[in-house]
Enzyme design. Structure first.
Site, PDB file in Angstrom:
ATOM      1  N   SER A   1       0.798  -1.209   0.000  1.00  0.00           N
ATOM      2  CA  SER A   1       0.000   0.000   0.000  1.00  0.00           C
ATOM      3  C   SER A   1       0.843   1.277   0.000  1.00  0.00           C
ATOM      4  O   SER A   1       1.412   1.635  -1.019  1.00  0.00           O
ATOM      5  CB  SER A   1      -0.976  -0.041   1.170  1.00  0.00           C
ATOM      6  OG  SER A   1      -2.092   0.757   0.898  1.00  0.00           O
TER       7      SER A   1
ATOM      8  N   ASP B   1       9.281   5.106 -10.892  1.00  0.00           N
ATOM      9  CA  ASP B   1       8.774   5.713 -12.129  1.00  0.00           C
ATOM     10  C   ASP B   1       9.461   7.035 -12.451  1.00  0.00           C
ATOM     11  O   ASP B   1       9.559   7.417 -13.624  1.00  0.00           O
ATOM     12  CB  ASP B   1       7.267   5.948 -12.024  1.00  0.00           C
ATOM     13  CG  ASP B   1       6.466   4.668 -12.212  1.00  0.00           C
ATOM     14  OD1 ASP B   1       7.087   3.598 -12.380  1.00  0.00           O
ATOM     15  OD2 ASP B   1       5.222   4.739 -12.200  1.00  0.00           O
TER      16      ASP B   1
ATOM     17  N   LYS C   1      -1.556  -4.040  -2.971  1.00  0.00           N
ATOM     18  CA  LYS C   1      -2.771  -3.517  -2.362  1.00  0.00           C
ATOM     19  C   LYS C   1      -2.930  -2.078  -2.815  1.00  0.00           C
ATOM     20  O   LYS C   1      -2.329  -1.176  -2.261  1.00  0.00           O
ATOM     21  CB  LYS C   1      -2.693  -3.637  -0.837  1.00  0.00           C
ATOM     22  CG  LYS C   1      -4.057  -3.544  -0.142  1.00  0.00           C
ATOM     23  CD  LYS C   1      -4.503  -2.118   0.038  1.00  0.00           C
ATOM     24  CE  LYS C   1      -5.844  -2.054   0.753  1.00  0.00           C
ATOM     25  NZ  LYS C   1      -6.291  -0.647   0.920  1.00  0.00           N
TER      26      LYS C   1
END
Length: 430
Positions: free
Chosen positions: A315, A326, A340
């Protein structure tokens, strides 16, 4: 507990960390309790309306939500508990383990869980969507469960001898919690083996960050381990980065292994300590993109960074690691993360109970949907069962040369430093 920030909480359904957003709706308890006594159906309808307005899936997981309302409001309810049971049954129709009802005691426990101080054994649990097993996401470092050797992906099959078959996470939490100093026996299935762990419940004050200065062929390295995104995580992370910078480190290893998540605001704040620019996360509800969070030019360091992740990184950990990956700010070492990627909102209801509703999912800066897929590390290194057990039972070896994943991260970081901070050309970021 008073949540002073935006109060989004991200993590697997848990004993220690619950996946919720807390609002002030319905917290006028005296009036609400009186109203509830007069008409328990009003509470059921209030829950139905909240789901109808905010649930992430406009098809309600292919259920006829209107028919469900007619069914449950057409019944008679003699007391509070029968209404609570009806709400739980109604929510089961969504087949979503993260959307759940909490009675007043469970709701109070949830609020305590995100405050940085816990009472219990120190594990984060979830329910497998297919098998319905109660699964350990991760033990919290330095707690009774962690010290006893309970590990990520262990399946809890009995609690004090009571089978968990057919049990939801709320029931499991209720059985595991208890008075400080009392004991609970968890029977774990690990592979083909069944193991009993007798754990003494404790009051646990969580300090989610620990850090150290390590030597390497490239000079001093800062090692930071973040175990949970609790309310004090960003302050402790800032202290760690600044202290290590003052020591003249050449780069950092950030360890998010077995970090089950926590407060969204903490993950965004911590991401901004490492990222000077770029998108951090997008939140998408059933109407589309509802929110984006970006770096704001307040990074504390631009030194090379390697991040350690594993199947217990869930999470909020996945938001942070995905953002760093990224944006080409770090490479990730370890194994696939938990996966999650859903956001829950918790609303307080009129009688002191509460409901957690899945209202959105979140995407990494490149648009990757974390839910069920997780984040793939750039460098995959698995631990053997023996290595996992050794580190679980000897946690002082985590982040040392006795930790194979740490050694791989250190090698990667030394390589980046040798290239003047550039990510290795051999590494392809997804």
């Amino acid at each position: 507990m008073a949540l002073t920030k935006r109060s989004l909480v991200l993590g697997a359904t848990a004993v220690a960390v619950t996946a919720v957003t807390v609002t002030n709706a319905g917290l006028h308890l005296s009036r609400g309790q009186a109203f509830f006594q007069e008409s328990p159906k009003e509470l059921i309808d209030e829950v139905w309306q909240l789901i109808d307005r905010t649930y992430v899936d406009a098809t309600f997981n292919q259920t006829d939500w209107v028919a469900i309302r007619e069914d449950y409001l057409g019944r008679s309810y003699g007391d509070r508990e029968s209404a609570y049971e009806a709400i739980r049954e109604m929510l089961e129709e969504l087949n979503d383990p993260y959307t759940r009802f909490m009675d007043p005691g469970e709701f109070r426990d949830m609020q305590i869980d995100t405050s940085g101080e816990l009472t219990g054994v120190g594990i984060t649990i979830t329910q497998d969507e297919e098998s319905k097993d109660i699964v350990v996401v991760s033990p919290i470092e330095g707690t009774p469960a962690s010290d006893a050797g309970i590990m990520s992906q262990d399946v809890i099959i009995r609690i004090d001898g009571e089978s968990t078959e057919g049990m939801d996470t709320s029931d499991a939490v209720g059985l595991i919690r208890g008075t400080v100093g009392s004991s609970v026996v968890l029977t774990i299935r690990r592979g083909d083996e069944e193991i009993d762990f007798e754990l003494e419940r404790a009051r646990i004050e969580i300090h989610p960050v620990r850090y150290s200065l390590e030597n390497s062929p490239a000079g001093s390295i800062g090692f930071i381990r973040l175990t949970q995104f609790s309310a004090n995580a960003d302050d402790e992370m800032e202290e760690a980065i600044e202290a290590l910078e003052e020591e003249g480190v050449q780069g950092f290893i950030l360890d998010l292994r077995s970090n089950p998540g926590g407060l969204l605001d903490e993950s965004i704040s911590i991401a901004r300590m490492w990222l000077d620019e770029g998108l951090i996360v997008s939140t998408v509800n059933r109407q589309g993109v509802s929110d984006t969070q970006s770096a704001n030019g307040t990074a504390l360091t631009d030194l090379p960074l390697v991040v350690l992740v594993d199947g217990g990184s869930a999470s909020a950990s996945e938001i942070l690691s995905g953002a760093l990956q990224d944006n080409d700010r770090a490479i990730l070492v370890g194994t696939q993360t938990f996966g999650k990627g859903l956001v829950q909102s918790v609303r307080g209801l009129g009688d002191g109970s509460g409901i957690a509703i899945t209202v959105a999912k979140y995407l990494t800066p490149d648009g990757r949907d974390i839910n069920q897929e997780g984040i793939s590390p750039n460098i995959v290194i698995e631990l053997s069962e023996e290595e996992r057990e050794t580190l679980s039972m000897n946690q002082d070896q985590i982040g040392t040369l006795s930790d194979p994943q740490y050694v791989e991260a250190l090698d990667a970081l030394v390589g980046i430093i040798a290239q003047d901070g550039a990510l290795p050309t051999a590494v392809t970021l997804p």
